[in-house]
Write a protein that holds these residues in place. Structure first.
Motif, PDB file in Angstrom:
ATOM      1  N   THR A   1       0.823  -1.208   0.000  1.00 39.23           N
ATOM      2  CA  THR A   1       0.000   0.000   0.000  1.00 39.23           C
ATOM      3  C   THR A   1       0.861   1.263   0.000  1.00 39.23           C
ATOM      4  OG1 THR A   1      -0.178  -0.207   2.415  1.00 39.23           O
ATOM      5  CG2 THR A   1      -1.995  -1.076   1.089  1.00 39.23           C
ATOM      6  N   LEU A   2       2.038   1.185   0.624  1.00 37.90           N
ATOM      7  CA  LEU A   2       2.952   2.327   0.619  1.00 37.90           C
ATOM      8  C   LEU A   2       3.545   2.561  -0.762  1.00 37.90           C
ATOM      9  CD1 LEU A   2       4.928   1.953   3.962  1.00 37.90           C
ATOM     10  CD2 LEU A   2       3.611   3.960   3.259  1.00 37.90           C
ATOM     11  N   VAL A   3       3.885   1.479  -1.453  1.00 31.05           N
ATOM     12  CA  VAL A   3       4.445   1.606  -2.797  1.00 31.05           C
ATOM     13  C   VAL A   3       3.414   2.208  -3.754  1.00 31.05           C
ATOM     14  CG1 VAL A   3       5.396   0.333  -4.758  1.00 31.05           C
ATOM     15  CG2 VAL A   3       6.052  -0.286  -2.436  1.00 31.05           C
ATOM     16  N   ASP A   4       2.165   1.806  -3.615  1.00 29.85           N
ATOM     17  CA  ASP A   4       1.118   2.373  -4.463  1.00 29.85           C
ATOM     18  C   ASP A   4       1.004   3.876  -4.274  1.00 29.85           C
ATOM     19  OD1 ASP A   4       0.570  -0.161  -5.380  1.00 29.85           O
ATOM     20  OD2 ASP A   4      -1.134  -0.498  -4.022  1.00 29.85           O
ATOM     21  N   LYS A   5       1.228   4.324  -3.049  1.00 25.64           N
ATOM     22  CA  LYS A   5       1.097   5.752  -2.740  1.00 25.64           C
ATOM     23  C   LYS A   5       2.384   6.523  -3.019  1.00 25.64           C
ATOM     24  CE  LYS A   5      -0.634   8.781   0.960  1.00 25.64           C
ATOM     25  NZ  LYS A   5      -1.125   8.805   2.362  1.00 25.64           N
ATOM     26  N   HIS A   6       3.530   5.858  -2.853  1.00 27.06           N
ATOM     27  CA  HIS A   6       4.846   6.511  -2.999  1.00 27.06           C
ATOM     28  C   HIS A   6       5.714   5.664  -3.924  1.00 27.06           C
ATOM     29  CE1 HIS A   6       3.675   9.043   0.406  1.00 27.06           C
ATOM     30  NE2 HIS A   6       3.409   7.942   1.093  1.00 27.06           N
ATOM     31  N   PRO A   7       5.527   5.726  -5.213  1.00 28.88           N
ATOM     32  CA  PRO A   7       6.251   4.839  -6.149  1.00 28.88           C
ATOM     33  C   PRO A   7       7.760   5.051  -6.163  1.00 28.88           C
ATOM     34  CG  PRO A   7       4.975   6.504  -7.335  1.00 28.88           C
ATOM     35  CD  PRO A   7       4.550   6.593  -5.912  1.00 28.88           C
ATOM     36  N   TRP A   8       8.246   6.165  -5.607  1.00 30.57           N
ATOM     37  CA  TRP A   8       9.686   6.429  -5.535  1.00 30.57           C
ATOM     38  C   TRP A   8      10.367   5.635  -4.425  1.00 30.57           C
ATOM     39  CZ3 TRP A   8      10.829   8.159  -0.679  1.00 30.57           C
ATOM     40  CH2 TRP A   8       9.775   8.762   0.039  1.00 30.57           C
ATOM     41  N   LEU A   9       9.578   5.070  -3.515  1.00 30.88           N
ATOM     42  CA  LEU A   9      10.132   4.492  -2.292  1.00 30.88           C
ATOM     43  C   LEU A   9      11.028   3.273  -2.529  1.00 30.88           C
ATOM     44  CD1 LEU A   9      10.279   4.613   0.772  1.00 30.88           C
ATOM     45  CD2 LEU A   9       8.069   3.413   0.869  1.00 30.88           C
ATOM     46  N   PRO A  10      10.668   2.286  -3.362  1.00 28.56           N
ATOM     47  CA  PRO A  10      11.557   1.128  -3.532  1.00 28.56           C
ATOM     48  C   PRO A  10      12.960   1.504  -3.992  1.00 28.56           C
ATOM     49  CG  PRO A  10       9.389   0.623  -4.393  1.00 28.56           C
ATOM     50  CD  PRO A  10       9.383   2.096  -4.076  1.00 28.56           C
ATOM     51  N   THR A  11      13.057   2.443  -4.933  1.00 27.22           N
ATOM     52  CA  THR A  11      14.379   2.856  -5.412  1.00 27.22           C
ATOM     53  C   THR A  11      15.186   3.496  -4.298  1.00 27.22           C
ATOM     54  OG1 THR A  11      13.552   3.186  -7.655  1.00 27.22           O
ATOM     55  CG2 THR A  11      15.596   4.303  -7.081  1.00 27.22           C
ATOM     56  N   ALA A  12      14.542   4.344  -3.494  1.00 27.73           N
ATOM     57  CA  ALA A  12      15.245   5.002  -2.392  1.00 27.73           C
ATOM     58  C   ALA A  12      15.741   3.988  -1.369  1.00 27.73           C
ATOM     59  CB  ALA A  12      14.315   6.024  -1.732  1.00 27.73           C
ATOM     60  N   LEU A  13      14.929   2.995  -1.084  1.00 25.98           N
ATOM     61  CA  LEU A  13      15.321   1.980  -0.103  1.00 25.98           C
ATOM     62  C   LEU A  13      16.467   1.114  -0.623  1.00 25.98           C
ATOM     63  CD1 LEU A  13      11.756   0.955   1.060  1.00 25.98           C
ATOM     64  CD2 LEU A  13      13.520   1.919   2.545  1.00 25.98           C
ATOM     65  N   LEU A  14      16.368   0.680  -1.874  1.00 24.23           N
ATOM     66  CA  LEU A  14      17.432  -0.156  -2.435  1.00 24.23           C
ATOM     67  C   LEU A  14      18.751   0.606  -2.484  1.00 24.23           C
ATOM     68  CD1 LEU A  14      18.359  -2.799  -3.713  1.00 24.23           C
ATOM     69  CD2 LEU A  14      17.614  -1.900  -5.936  1.00 24.23           C
ATOM     70  N   LYS A  15      18.692   1.867  -2.869  1.00 17.76           N
ATOM     71  CA  LYS A  15      19.898   2.697  -2.916  1.00 17.76           C
ATOM     72  C   LYS A  15      20.565   2.757  -1.541  1.00 17.76           C
ATOM     73  CE  LYS A  15      21.223   7.586  -3.468  1.00 17.76           C
ATOM     74  NZ  LYS A  15      20.697   8.945  -3.774  1.00 17.76           N
ATOM     75  N   ALA A  16      19.774   2.987  -0.499  1.00 15.72           N
ATOM     76  CA  ALA A  16      20.335   3.130   0.843  1.00 15.72           C
ATOM     77  C   ALA A  16      20.854   1.802   1.385  1.00 15.72           C
ATOM     78  CB  ALA A  16      19.275   3.711   1.782  1.00 15.72           C
ATOM     79  N   PHE A  17      20.101   0.723   1.205  1.00 11.46           N
ATOM     80  CA  PHE A  17      20.544  -0.569   1.716  1.00 11.46           C
ATOM     81  C   PHE A  17      21.799  -1.054   0.975  1.00 11.46           C
ATOM     82  CE2 PHE A  17      16.660  -0.638   4.060  1.00 11.46           C
ATOM     83  CZ  PHE A  17      16.849  -1.556   5.077  1.00 11.46           C
ATOM     84  N   THR A  18      21.905  -0.734  -0.300  1.00 11.40           N
ATOM     85  CA  THR A  18      23.108  -1.086  -1.050  1.00 11.40           C
ATOM     86  C   THR A  18      24.312  -0.323  -0.525  1.00 11.40           C
ATOM     87  OG1 THR A  18      21.800  -1.569  -3.038  1.00 11.40           O
ATOM     88  CG2 THR A  18      24.152  -1.165  -3.345  1.00 11.40           C
ATOM     89  N   ALA A  19      24.125   0.971  -0.267  1.00 16.10           N
ATOM     90  CA  ALA A  19      25.219   1.786   0.274  1.00 16.10           C
ATOM     91  C   ALA A  19      25.655   1.280   1.645  1.00 16.10           C
ATOM     92  CB  ALA A  19      24.780   3.247   0.356  1.00 16.10           C
ATOM     93  N   ALA A  20      24.706   0.861   2.477  1.00 16.09           N
ATOM     94  CA  ALA A  20      25.039   0.346   3.806  1.00 16.09           C
ATOM     95  C   ALA A  20      25.837  -0.948   3.699  1.00 16.09           C
ATOM     96  CB  ALA A  20      23.760   0.119   4.606  1.00 16.09           C
ATOM     97  N   LYS A  21      25.457  -1.804   2.768  1.00 14.94           N
ATOM     98  CA  LYS A  21      26.192  -3.060   2.571  1.00 14.94           C
ATOM     99  C   LYS A  21      27.608  -2.781   2.088  1.00 14.94           C
ATOM    100  CE  LYS A  21      26.085  -5.303  -1.105  1.00 14.94           C
ATOM    101  NZ  LYS A  21      26.922  -5.590  -2.312  1.00 14.94           N
ATOM    102  N   GLU A  22      27.750  -1.829   1.193  1.00 16.32           N
ATOM    103  CA  GLU A  22      29.084  -1.507   0.683  1.00 16.32           C
ATOM    104  C   GLU A  22      29.982  -0.944   1.780  1.00 16.32           C
ATOM    105  OE1 GLU A  22      28.197   0.976  -2.644  1.00 16.32           O
ATOM    106  OE2 GLU A  22      27.720  -0.717  -3.964  1.00 16.32           O
ATOM    107  N   LEU A  23      29.421  -0.165   2.694  1.00  9.61           N
ATOM    108  CA  LEU A  23      30.199   0.312   3.841  1.00  9.61           C
ATOM    109  C   LEU A  23      30.672  -0.867   4.696  1.00  9.61           C
ATOM    110  CD1 LEU A  23      28.418   3.502   5.282  1.00  9.61           C
ATOM    111  CD2 LEU A  23      30.660   3.357   4.195  1.00  9.61           C
TER     112      LEU A  23
END
Length: 329
Positions: A229-251
């Motif tokens: 339901t959040l993705v339907d309302k905020h379609p930008w959210l998955p990209t933002a989350l993947l970007k951040a989790f990827t950066a955290a893993k790289e750190l």
């Protein structure tokens, strides 16, 4: 625009801690980071959808996706991966080889958990031991009465029963009531273990390295999910989350190379890192769909063949479309 306040429940890993410390920010999000055990996260996520974003069992997610009723949308941030050769314990006074498991009783905390999908696939492909060759006993590892977190309907040739009331699969193994144990945890046998309980594979690390050399598969256990339901309302959210989790893993991976003062309380970190890269390449824990397509496709094949997904899912059904490509400068 005010940041979007989200609850994010994940395991306490080196690859997630930068999100809690603020070293990595999630674009447009004010996160409430909640560190819990994966078992609790999965139970609460699939039973009552307690979290906006959370770590998900790959197997449970696939069951729900095949049924068409998953409350979460997947993102290809694979927070947990593991070779499961070290999760097979047996009565060493009876079981000497994997083939000896045919016709025997093996305990599982849940039949459908991801670790057991991979372990059964390995037993069948490498040793000719099919799921139908084993009599399965379901129960908690250290507490009685553990149920399947998601409902599954298994093939008719799968023999499964619940552990007797008040017992655990660990206690049944110690008592000799079952012959083996398959789980993501070690059996709860008390101090000193048990003289007739040990690992099926004497050197599970070397066995796993051989498996990877032959197959190229580093098994995926968990992915990241966001409430649909959040993705339907905020379609930008998955990209933002993947970007951040990827950066955290790289750190986290970068910290492993700082061997002047080890970031993990374990000797020989640098040698382990060198060995992993020599065997698996520099990016030995990749996120993203394309880098993991072979592994995901193998899992989906076995998940369906084992009767856990009622239809054969495709890799491209699992993830939000916006997570397939990321910005590059």
């Amino acid at each position: 625009m005010n940041p979007l306040a989200l609850s994010i429940a994940v395991g306490d890993y080196d690859r997630t801690r930068p999100l809690a410390s603020g070293a990595v920010r999630i674009d447009g999000v004010d996160p409430l980071m909640i560190f819990l055990t994966p078992e609790e996260i999965f139970f609460r996520a699939f039973r009552s959808q307690d979290f906006d974003v959370c770590e998900l069992s790959l197997s449970s997610y696939c069951v729900k996706m095949a049924n068409g009723d998953s409350p979460y949308v997947g993102m290809p941030a694979f927070l947990s991966r593991a070779f499961r050769h070290n999760g097979l314990y047996v009565r060493t006074d009876r079981i000497k080889t994997p083939q000896d498991l045919k016709g025997k009783k093996v305990g599982v905390p849940e039949y459908q958990i991801t670790a057991n999908v991979w372990a059964r696939a390995m037993l069948e492909e490498d040793y000719g031991v099919k799921p139908s060759d084993i009599r399965w006993v379901r129960g908690g590892v250290s507490q009685p009465g553990r149920p399947e977190r998601v409902a599954v309907s298994l093939p008719a040739d799968i023999h499964i029963e619940d552990a007797p009331e008040g017992t655990t699969i660990s206690s049944l193994l110690a008592a000799g009531e079952i012959d083996g144990f398959m789980a993501q945890k070690v059996p709860a046998l008390g101090p000193g273990g048990h003289p007739h309980v040990g690992r099926l594979f004497a050197d599970p690390a070397e066995t796993a390295k051989d498996y990877f050399s032959r197959t190229g598969l580093f098994p995926i256990m968990h992915l990241l999910g966001v409430r649909r339901t959040l993705v339907d309302k905020h379609p930008w959210l998955p990209t933002a989350l993947l970007k951040a989790f990827t950066a955290a893993k790289e750190l986290a991976v970068g910290a492993l190379t700082e061997t002047g003062t080890n970031k993990a309380t374990l000797p020989f970190i640098e040698q382990s890192l060198e060995q992993a890269r020599a065997l698996m390449g520099n990016d030995f824990w990749p996120y993203g769909v394309d880098a993991n397509r072979k592994t995901l496709d193998a899992f989906l094949h076995h998940h369906h063949a084992q009767g856990l997904s009622k239809r054969r899912l495709s890799v491209d059904e699992l993830f939000h479309p916006s997570t397939y490509e990321t910005f590059k400068s």
